[in-house]
Design a protein around this motif. Structure first.
Motif: not given
Length: 427
Positions: A130-133, A169-172
């Protein structure tokens, strides 16, 4: 008198050197173990489990086979980057199209490895993901990927551009990570997929503006004298994808019967260049009816191609393709994109993507009252839910027609009797 030899134990079965060992545990599961190549050019003993002897043996054989091809087998005590390297080149490469594999590799190289690569796979938590995203959504990518220091721009000169990844892009990137960790769970390397526990907001789909009926007629009129007139007729009247159109062979067409068989797509890949690939899904393989205008345009295209063949002489490349260069070779999809932009400019139309012709076909069919099932079959969608979600929007005119129809039904001035329907007629 010779004593009877005891029956061989299932634990004592001998195997060839390097094949590993396999036995049944007390809990009933089967365990197989063997040595494979690990990161750092070392050998590591791995264990896999299965409900049956065959399941366990299959898992171990796959690991040993990948190891023999030179792919390090990452385990739970490996880093995330080491496991992703194994998964990408030893597993995903056999299930993904080359272009999809290239996009996965770019997501891992540009985003996942810089953010999570040094972490141990076994210690990766949902909070880490979660922190990464969240960081991907808020961090300037020029700074995160070191582009500013190389170009001496952005943060390197104190003028951050704030370039962030789009929600899509984040979702990908999240989907790529989930897919890799899911394989680790299936191989019993991880007890659960921590990336699956992280919920991300679904990005809003891109709001495209398909051509209106008047704009579509204007485009076809401008393309009438174009060398690729038949291609645009097919694109707008059948909704075929660009790759499918460029991959059509004359043998796929039955102009007398008015049908076309969709069975392949022409794509450019990094390793093979322009190559024919299967259609996007199994449902995409289909036979469609050709409108009269398309048949007429294809006949004219055939005559034009025969003239080009005679003019090229020995330089003609026999490919059997419907749409070719003037020398008979396949057309590059990127060149079609540039050609389409020029056609839009000549027609005086707004800028759209070539793929929006497919959206325009579906939208125009919906406006004409064509059933959603028929549109699904024409477009080659695997499920009707895909068609319904992609084309749930309708134009204001169609909404107005629906509202007017309902108003007419509810208008009491048109009701002669004024009486409610009898209970016997209510179902």
């Amino acid at each position: 008198m010779t004593a009877a030899r005891p029956a061989p134990s299932r634990r004592s079965r001998t195997r060839a050197n390097g094949d590993g060992t396999i036995y049944q545990r007390k809990d009933g599961r089967w365990e197989a173990a063997g040595y494979v190549l690990a990161p750092g050019n070392t050998r590591k003993r791995v264990r896999v489990y299965g409900a049956t002897r065959g399941d366990a043996m299959t898992k171990l054989t796959e690991k040993i086979a990948a190891s023999n091809r030179g792919f390090p087998i990452a385990a739970a005590d490996s880093t995330v980057s080491a496991y992703l390297a194994y998964w990408l080149d030893g597993v995903a490469v056999h299930h993904l199209r080359e272009n999809t594999h290239t996009r996965y590799a770019a997501s891992i190289r540009l985003h996942i490895n810089p953010g999570l690569g040094v972490k141990k796979l076994a210690r990766l938590t949902a909070r880490d993901v979660r922190t990464f995203l969240d960081g991907l959504r808020t961090t300037c990518q020029c700074c995160a990927q070191g582009r500013d220091s190389v170009r001496r721009s952005c943060c390197a000169i104190g003028q951050c551009c704030g370039k962030q990844l789009s929600p899509l892009t984040v979702t990908y990137v999240h989907a790529v990570l989930k897919s890799a960790l899911e394989h680790a769970v299936r191989e019993d390397e991880l007890p659960r997929n921590v990336a699956r526990n992280v919920k991300t907001t679904t990005p809003r789909p891109r709001r495209f503006q398909p051509l209106t009926a008047a704009e579509a007629r204007q485009l076809l009129q401008s393309a009438h004298t174009d060398r690729l007139h038949a291609l645009y007729e097919l694109a707008l009247r059948t909704g075929l994808r660009k790759g499918v159109l460029l991959g059509l062979h004359w043998a796929d067409l039955d102009l007398d019967g008015g049908t076309a068989s969709v069975c392949r797509s022409l794509q450019r890949t990094r390793s093979a260049g322009l190559t024919h690939l299967p259609t996007k899904t199994q449902a995409s393989e289909r036979r469609i009816a050709l409108p009269t205008a398309c048949i007429r345009a294809l006949h004219g295209h055939w005559e034009r191609q025969e003239e080009e063949r005679e003019g090229a002489g020995a330089d003609w490349k026999t490919s059997g393709l419907v749409f070719t260069t003037t020398a008979g070779g396949p057309l590059d999809p990127a060149n079609i994109t540039r050609h389409f932009r020029g056609l839009l400019n000549r027609a005086g139309l707004r800028r759209i993507r070539f793929h929006d012709l497919r959206h325009s076909t579906a939208t125009l069919l919906l406006e004409q009252g064509v059933d959603l099932v028929v549109i699904k079959e024409l477009l080659g969608h695997a499920h009707i839910g895909v068609t319904a979600s992609d084309y749930a929007h309708v134009r204001l005119r169609l909404q107005r027609q629906a509202i007017d129809t309902l108003n007419n039904a509810l208008n009491t001035e048109n009701d002669d009797s004024g009486d409610p329907p009898s209970a016997a007629r209510v179902r």
